[in-house]
Design an enzyme around this catalytic site. Sequence first.
Site, mmCIF file in Angstrom:
data_model
loop_
_atom_site.group_PDB
_atom_site.id
_atom_site.type_symbol
_atom_site.label_atom_id
_atom_site.label_comp_id
_atom_site.label_asym_id
_atom_site.label_seq_id
_atom_site.Cartn_x
_atom_site.Cartn_y
_atom_site.Cartn_z
ATOM 1 N N HIS A 75 1.117 -0.829 0.213
ATOM 2 C CA HIS A 75 -0.333 -0.178 -0.035
ATOM 3 C C HIS A 75 0.753 1.778 0.418
ATOM 4 O O HIS A 75 0.842 2.338 0.655
ATOM 5 C CB HIS A 75 -1.014 0.007 0.915
ATOM 6 C CG HIS A 75 -2.003 -1.184 1.658
ATOM 7 N ND1 HIS A 75 -2.376 -1.744 2.381
ATOM 8 C CD2 HIS A 75 -2.198 -1.869 0.260
ATOM 9 C CE1 HIS A 75 -3.021 -2.807 2.056
ATOM 10 N NE2 HIS A 75 -3.509 -2.987 0.909
ATOM 11 N N SER A 76 1.576 1.323 -0.730
ATOM 12 C CA SER A 76 3.149 2.324 -1.042
ATOM 13 C C SER A 76 1.981 3.671 -1.508
ATOM 14 O O SER A 76 1.725 3.943 -2.305
ATOM 15 C CB SER A 76 3.876 2.003 -1.920
ATOM 16 O OG SER A 76 4.405 1.179 -1.712
#
Length: 598
Positions: free
Chosen positions: A536-537
Amino acid sequence: MTSHTNPALPADFTPDVIIAGGGTAACVLAGRLARSTPSTSILLIEAGSNNHNDPGVIRPGSYLHQQLSPRVKNHSSIPAQSLCGRSVIIPAGSGLGGGSSVNFLMYTRASASDFDDWNMSGWSAEELVPYLKKLETCHYVDGETHGKDGPVNVSFGGFTEEMVVRDASEAVREMGYEVVKDANDLHTGCAFQRWASYIDPVTGKRQDTAHRYVHPVLEEGLGTLHVLCNSTVVRVITEEGTAVGVEYVPSCETPFSTDPPPEAVTIRAKKLVIVSAGALGSPCILERSGIGNPTVLAAAGVEPIVSLPAVGTNYQDHNLIVPAFQVSDEVDTHDSFMLLDPEVIATAETEFKTGKGKFATNFIDFTGKIRPKPHELPAMGEEFKNLWDLYYKNVPDKPVVLAALLNCLLADPTLFPPGKFLTAGIYTAYPASRGTIHISSPSPYSHPILDPSFFSHPADAPTLVWGYKVAREICRRMKCVIGEVAELHPAFHPDSQARCEAVLSEEMKKREVVYTKEDDKDIEVWVRNTVKTAWHSLGTCAMGRVVDERLQVYGVEKLMVADLSVAPENVGANTNNTAIMIGEKAAVLAAEFLGVEV
């Protein structure tokens, strides 16, 4: 399909808009702008391959097998003392649709306060609800924040393991948590539900943004959208402070390479360049273009053009741990499916023809958003207590962790005896740590310098220690759970009352585990040694720091960034929904800049 897989385009082709990247948000942008009035010519350049009707993409149940495919580009971080000297692998989607083509398909939406915390004009929750509704057709619930006629279908898919849903529901209720119909209403911060996914309830197919936004345009033959796959954007070309085009090269066969790239091809844009290569890719394109921190650029051998020191900073993610449990034989798990058992796969393929079966599910049927109860706060430490008082206490829509139950072993199954398993995926919603990503050279083939800085803030590890305890208690209480997989839990002392049990008696399941300070230390050591990215960057080209509220890059005309990198702060959710929303919003902003309607 109008798709150029040869790295050379006609010399006279000059589109109105170039989109550098073909991931989740990029495909939304391209699909919407390609249908604009008056018409707009779009060139989408994607480093990975075409995903059109790829069985590994359109069949949701294949997502874990896809993690080892070329559709996932793995980045290695620098070693970190906070992780006991470990590096972590941070993946990014590679290919049309980006992460939406390979992710876990979990329909998880941010809290309203998340968007309000961005504190950017035009990006409040109230202003973004229309875009959140526009993107979806929600089949599992009605609600004023849900859409009913958007391109992305949301449903419970074509298979549910009802025993897991039933037992987990009973367990969390016993522990004092609510089970609701919709924990994704933008306002619920602590509740569980039967979880929905990005799956068409009729066809059973994954709802990635390439198939929902791009491929329909190409199949209709509108002629406004051109897609160039297997091509990597080197840099944005600027002249006198204005973006005028890009350079690109053929993508290398491996994710990264020390080989020098061939001579780049230049293509110009008449009106606008949009960088949309994700939180790991977009800052690198900007830096290779001479846009970033001059010191970082000089160290990488790139001439600084525009000083924007925030490029590549503010990296954020969610931190994940995955303890596992054994379940009874009556549970219909996906373990044999994951092992590619021929009989199981044959049945799944037959059932998928009608949108049902194990290919038509992500086998994540039950998930919750969790906040600590008052009596749990002292054990989480002073650092978290300070963060709680500042950030969470008076904002009830913010979860502290999310816990998802996967109906399989989320580990290499060949390392464990045959059996049926349940994995608890526990991930922090808002880690306080912040990291960086920067280029190491001018070459688009070079591996960037990635420092996610997991657990660099002292409040983050205790959050997962608490999250582990809660999720473990839920699973132990479930009737179908018969034991714990000790290898995937902390190494408690053999005499500890908290030690893992391969076989859980009924008496053990009824007794709440009590942890000593030594047990807490053991959990923290395990967390630091095993924590993973949650894929989930975000945040590396943040609004207010790198781009303005219209997503235009500071200091450069006719250049936008549009993907999760523009999020200034984290969202307490899986990020796919936010990425699609950003694509929808960016399409409107780009259309306004171009003077067209979408």
